[in-house]
Write a protein that holds these residues in place. Structure first.
Motif, PDB file in Angstrom:
ATOM      1  N   LYS A 413      22.985  39.738  25.477  1.00  0.00           N
ATOM      2  CA  LYS A 413      24.050  39.443  26.445  1.00  0.00           C
ATOM      3  C   LYS A 413      25.379  40.057  25.999  1.00  0.00           C
ATOM      4  O   LYS A 413      26.150  40.551  26.826  1.00  0.00           O
ATOM      5  CB  LYS A 413      24.195  37.927  26.626  1.00  0.00           C
ATOM      6  CG  LYS A 413      23.095  37.317  27.490  1.00  0.00           C
ATOM      7  CD  LYS A 413      23.426  35.876  27.853  1.00  0.00           C
ATOM      8  CE  LYS A 413      22.447  35.317  28.861  1.00  0.00           C
ATOM      9  NZ  LYS A 413      22.824  33.974  29.316  1.00  0.00           N
ATOM     10  N   VAL A 417      27.634  42.753  28.068  1.00  0.00           N
ATOM     11  CA  VAL A 417      29.056  42.595  28.394  1.00  0.00           C
ATOM     12  C   VAL A 417      29.780  43.921  28.183  1.00  0.00           C
ATOM     13  O   VAL A 417      30.600  44.348  29.015  1.00  0.00           O
ATOM     14  CB  VAL A 417      29.698  41.479  27.527  1.00  0.00           C
ATOM     15  CG1 VAL A 417      31.208  41.527  27.644  1.00  0.00           C
ATOM     16  CG2 VAL A 417      29.197  40.110  27.970  1.00  0.00           C
ATOM     17  N   TYR A 420      28.798  46.245  30.927  1.00  0.00           N
ATOM     18  CA  TYR A 420      29.413  45.840  32.192  1.00  0.00           C
ATOM     19  C   TYR A 420      30.878  46.298  32.266  1.00  0.00           C
ATOM     20  O   TYR A 420      31.320  46.846  33.275  1.00  0.00           O
ATOM     21  CB  TYR A 420      29.346  44.319  32.340  1.00  0.00           C
ATOM     22  CG  TYR A 420      30.144  43.810  33.528  1.00  0.00           C
ATOM     23  CD1 TYR A 420      29.613  43.859  34.809  1.00  0.00           C
ATOM     24  CD2 TYR A 420      31.439  43.315  33.362  1.00  0.00           C
ATOM     25  CE1 TYR A 420      30.343  43.423  35.902  1.00  0.00           C
ATOM     26  CE2 TYR A 420      32.180  42.887  34.448  1.00  0.00           C
ATOM     27  CZ  TYR A 420      31.619  42.934  35.717  1.00  0.00           C
ATOM     28  OH  TYR A 420      32.352  42.509  36.796  1.00  0.00           O
ATOM     29  N   ASP A 424      32.306  48.758  34.946  1.00  0.00           N
ATOM     30  CA  ASP A 424      33.333  48.211  35.839  1.00  0.00           C
ATOM     31  C   ASP A 424      34.570  49.108  35.843  1.00  0.00           C
ATOM     32  O   ASP A 424      35.207  49.325  36.889  1.00  0.00           O
ATOM     33  CB  ASP A 424      33.695  46.792  35.369  1.00  0.00           C
ATOM     34  CG  ASP A 424      34.625  46.095  36.346  1.00  0.00           C
ATOM     35  OD1 ASP A 424      34.301  46.059  37.552  1.00  0.00           O
ATOM     36  OD2 ASP A 424      35.676  45.602  35.902  1.00  0.00           O
ATOM     37  N   ASP A 438      27.371  45.167  39.078  1.00  0.00           N
ATOM     38  CA  ASP A 438      27.133  43.923  39.827  1.00  0.00           C
ATOM     39  C   ASP A 438      25.747  43.362  39.549  1.00  0.00           C
ATOM     40  O   ASP A 438      25.536  42.149  39.602  1.00  0.00           O
ATOM     41  CB  ASP A 438      27.298  44.174  41.329  1.00  0.00           C
ATOM     42  CG  ASP A 438      28.759  44.434  41.711  1.00  0.00           C
ATOM     43  OD1 ASP A 438      29.636  44.121  40.879  1.00  0.00           O
ATOM     44  OD2 ASP A 438      29.001  44.937  42.817  1.00  0.00           O
ATOM     45  N   LYS A 441      26.021  41.403  36.209  1.00  0.00           N
ATOM     46  CA  LYS A 441      27.070  40.394  36.078  1.00  0.00           C
ATOM     47  C   LYS A 441      26.523  38.965  36.060  1.00  0.00           C
ATOM     48  O   LYS A 441      26.969  38.141  35.243  1.00  0.00           O
ATOM     49  CB  LYS A 441      28.100  40.563  37.191  1.00  0.00           C
ATOM     50  CG  LYS A 441      29.332  39.684  36.988  1.00  0.00           C
ATOM     51  CD  LYS A 441      30.407  39.997  38.022  1.00  0.00           C
ATOM     52  CE  LYS A 441      31.657  39.153  37.762  1.00  0.00           C
ATOM     53  NZ  LYS A 441      32.712  39.443  38.748  1.00  0.00           N
ATOM     54  N   PRO A 442      25.562  38.603  36.934  1.00  0.00           N
ATOM     55  CA  PRO A 442      25.051  37.225  36.912  1.00  0.00           C
ATOM     56  C   PRO A 442      24.442  36.823  35.569  1.00  0.00           C
ATOM     57  O   PRO A 442      24.443  35.640  35.224  1.00  0.00           O
ATOM     58  CB  PRO A 442      23.976  37.234  38.020  1.00  0.00           C
ATOM     59  CG  PRO A 442      24.362  38.355  38.916  1.00  0.00           C
ATOM     60  CD  PRO A 442      24.965  39.391  38.037  1.00  0.00           C
ATOM     61  N   GLU A 445      27.686  35.962  33.221  1.00  0.00           N
ATOM     62  CA  GLU A 445      28.839  35.254  33.783  1.00  0.00           C
ATOM     63  C   GLU A 445      29.457  34.315  32.753  1.00  0.00           C
ATOM     64  O   GLU A 445      30.682  34.207  32.631  1.00  0.00           O
ATOM     65  CB  GLU A 445      28.407  34.444  35.024  1.00  0.00           C
ATOM     66  CG  GLU A 445      28.112  35.289  36.242  1.00  0.00           C
ATOM     67  CD  GLU A 445      29.360  35.605  37.041  1.00  0.00           C
ATOM     68  OE1 GLU A 445      30.470  35.424  36.512  1.00  0.00           O
ATOM     69  OE2 GLU A 445      29.219  36.041  38.192  1.00  0.00           O
ATOM     70  N   ASP A 446      28.592  33.621  31.985  1.00  0.00           N
ATOM     71  CA  ASP A 446      29.111  32.649  31.017  1.00  0.00           C
ATOM     72  C   ASP A 446      29.988  33.318  29.963  1.00  0.00           C
ATOM     73  O   ASP A 446      31.068  32.826  29.630  1.00  0.00           O
ATOM     74  CB  ASP A 446      27.962  31.892  30.340  1.00  0.00           C
ATOM     75  CG  ASP A 446      26.905  32.817  29.766  1.00  0.00           C
ATOM     76  OD1 ASP A 446      26.826  33.971  30.232  1.00  0.00           O
ATOM     77  OD2 ASP A 446      26.165  32.393  28.860  1.00  0.00           O
ATOM     78  N   LEU A 448      31.508  36.300  30.216  1.00  0.00           N
ATOM     79  CA  LEU A 448      32.701  36.858  30.849  1.00  0.00           C
ATOM     80  C   LEU A 448      33.743  35.774  31.102  1.00  0.00           C
ATOM     81  O   LEU A 448      34.940  35.967  30.868  1.00  0.00           O
ATOM     82  CB  LEU A 448      32.329  37.537  32.171  1.00  0.00           C
ATOM     83  CG  LEU A 448      31.512  38.833  32.057  1.00  0.00           C
ATOM     84  CD1 LEU A 448      31.088  39.309  33.439  1.00  0.00           C
ATOM     85  CD2 LEU A 448      32.309  39.921  31.355  1.00  0.00           C
ATOM     86  N   ASN A 449      33.274  34.616  31.554  1.00  0.00           N
ATOM     87  CA  ASN A 449      34.191  33.493  31.801  1.00  0.00           C
ATOM     88  C   ASN A 449      34.843  33.026  30.513  1.00  0.00           C
ATOM     89  O   ASN A 449      36.038  32.720  30.472  1.00  0.00           O
ATOM     90  CB  ASN A 449      33.445  32.334  32.469  1.00  0.00           C
ATOM     91  CG  ASN A 449      33.035  32.669  33.889  1.00  0.00           C
ATOM     92  OD1 ASN A 449      33.667  33.512  34.532  1.00  0.00           O
ATOM     93  ND2 ASN A 449      31.984  32.025  34.387  1.00  0.00           N
ATOM     94  N   ASP A 452      37.477  35.491  29.557  1.00  0.00           N
ATOM     95  CA  ASP A 452      38.650  35.343  30.434  1.00  0.00           C
ATOM     96  C   ASP A 452      39.490  34.154  30.010  1.00  0.00           C
ATOM     97  O   ASP A 452      40.722  34.212  29.968  1.00  0.00           O
ATOM     98  CB  ASP A 452      38.204  35.177  31.888  1.00  0.00           C
ATOM     99  CG  ASP A 452      37.653  36.480  32.457  1.00  0.00           C
ATOM    100  OD1 ASP A 452      37.930  37.534  31.853  1.00  0.00           O
ATOM    101  OD2 ASP A 452      36.946  36.434  33.481  1.00  0.00           O
TER     102      ASP A 452
END
Length: 463
Positions: A413, A417, A420, A424, A438, A441-442, A445-446, A448-449, A452
């Motif tokens: 993962k 990232v 991605y 992107d 895209d 991305k699913p 998501e964890d 990336l969040n 952020d």
């Protein structure tokens, strides 16, 4: 003066190289000159005479593996295992260098046999750049490597060799030594790239050996084992070591005890003699015997009690036994099964991931070029799917097995990232990058969040 016989290999004989060619050859060969491994034929001297680079090496009187082909003989099975092991060991040593050294021309002629029967790789450390320089001096049209031993990826829009290319060459060479012909004739992986299936390996060889060779010449680079993995598998075979994956415990498990038990217990009812598997019926039968010592009425009562006891036994049998017995069947058998299956899935994921890692190692700065990168994110997704399967029954797994799967999942993962973010960033200019970004991305998501949130926290601290 020492009367020692040696072999001298001359590059660009007759024509020689220009100053730039000599400089390139010298610079690149100096990087590998001092490499030392049991299965590499190490030169003892390097120099240049009359603009022709040359190497002085030990003289190998036994010749090369090509002698089997020249004499029209198939290599015996045990020799096949030894050659596979020795060449894989030498390649593993080269591949583990930073950056990895790709041989590019593994073939029977370049595998020599010393006096102790060891197989030695020669002609290593000659990069595509040097080969191109030498070809120019010889005015040859041939590309780097020998066509019959070049994998399908060498015929793509980006034909640069990678570590897996050496593995394909090794498999093609073994195929030829076992059958007398390369797997795709003189066309190499070009036919495989265009849809040709891997030919069946004929001959009196074990299925285990055939399977390894077939894996080596897999069309997809990530399906091929690494050199170190081949070294491990062949070493284990030669020393009679059985690996954990080869002895999984699940096979006996699918036979539950339930179907067999009723047959045994019916015999108990027919003979009225309690057997070891059923402990509970004994007290009931013993209690019914004293009643039979009285009158006929007592005998009748005893018979009724016996029937009731028999019905109780039947209910006990078909209800699956006592509470203490059931967990032993339901819990222990699947536990070993889950762990073994998970370990196989984890190993499959690692093999797939290694293919993607290889591409990244060889093309670190070309992540957005679809033709070069070969959609590495899709390969990682396949590995993640295997790990998801491994973790499907996470609560039933041994803690170490579950931790291993989770660690590999986190590593993949994290790699996704990075991919991605690169895709992107380029999506503004290339629509395909948006689609590929895209798609993954699913899965991340964890992460990336989390990143952020960390960025926001850092910004707030700065404010």
């Amino acid at each position: 003066m020492t009367n020692v016989q040696v072999a001298i290999k001359v590059y660009a004989p007759g024509t020689g190289l220009d100053d730039n060619g000599i400089k390139i050859f010298t610079q690149e060969f100096s990087m590998v000159f001092d490499m030392n491994h049991t299965n590499l034929l190490r030169p003892t001297h390097f120099d240049c005479w009359d603009r022709m680079p040359y190497l002085i090496m030990p003289l190998i009187k036994n010749g090369s593996a090509f002698k089997y082909i020249a004499e029209g003989k198939s290599m015996p099975e045990e020799e096949c295992w030894k050659l596979l092991h020795d060449v894989a060991a030498g390649l593993a040593y080269l591949h583990e260098k930073t950056p990895p050294l790709i041989h590019q021309d593994i073939k029977p002629d370049n595998i020599l046999i010393d006096d102790e029967g060891r197989y030695l790789i020669t002609d290593f450390g000659i990069s595509a750049r040097v080969r191109s320089t030498i070809r120019g001096a010889k005015a040859q049209e041939q590309s780097g490597g020998t066509l019959a031993y070049m994998g399908p990826e060498r015929f793509s829009s980006n034909p640069r060799p990678i570590m897996a290319s050496d593995i394909w060459s090794l498999g093609a060479m073994m195929f030829e030594l076992m059958t007398g012909l390369p797997p795709f004739g003189n066309h190499g992986g070009m036919l495989q790239k265009n849809g040709a299936d891997i030919p069946i390996i004929e001959g009196d060889y074990s299925q285990e050996l055939k399977d390894i060779v077939s894996l080596c010449i897999s069309k997809e680079t990530w399906d091929r084992p690494s050199a170190s993995k081949i070294e491990e598998m062949t070493y284990n075979h030669m020393h009679g070591i059985t690996t954990p994956v080869e002895t999984p415990a699940p096979e006996p498990e699918p036979e539950p005890a339930a179907p067999a038990e009723p047959k045994e217990e019916v015999k108990v009812k027919d003979t009225a003699q309690p057997q070891a598997p059923i402990a509970q019926p004994d007290p009931s039968i013993k209690k019914s015997k004293p009643i039979q010592k009285g009158s006929n009425k007592n005998v009748l009562i005893g018979a009724v009690v016996g029937i009731v006891a028999l019905i109780a036994i039947l209910a006990f049998v078909f209800s699956g036994g006592s509470d203490e017995e059931q967990p032993a069947v339901v819990e222990l058998a699947p536990r070993v099964n889950y762990d073994s299956i998970a370990q196989v899935r984890i190993q499959e994921a690692l093999n797939i991931k290694e293919g993607a890692d290889t591409i990244i190692q060889n093309h670190p700065d070309e992540y957005t070029d679809a033709s070069i990168y070969n959609n590495v994110e899709d390969i990682y997704k396949q590995a993640l799917a295997k790990l998801e399967d491994a973790l499907a029954d996470k609560d039933s797994l041994d803690a170490g097995v579950a931790t291993s799967a989770l660690q590999q999942q986190a590593l993949i993962k994290a790699a996704l990232v990075g991919i991605y973010k690169n895709l992107d960033a380029g999506a503004e200019y290339v629509q395909e990058f948006r689609t590929r970004a895209d798609a993954i991305k699913p899965l991340i998501e964890d992460l990336l969040n989390n990143q952020d949130n960390e960025t926001k926290d850092n910004d707030e601290e700065d404010d």
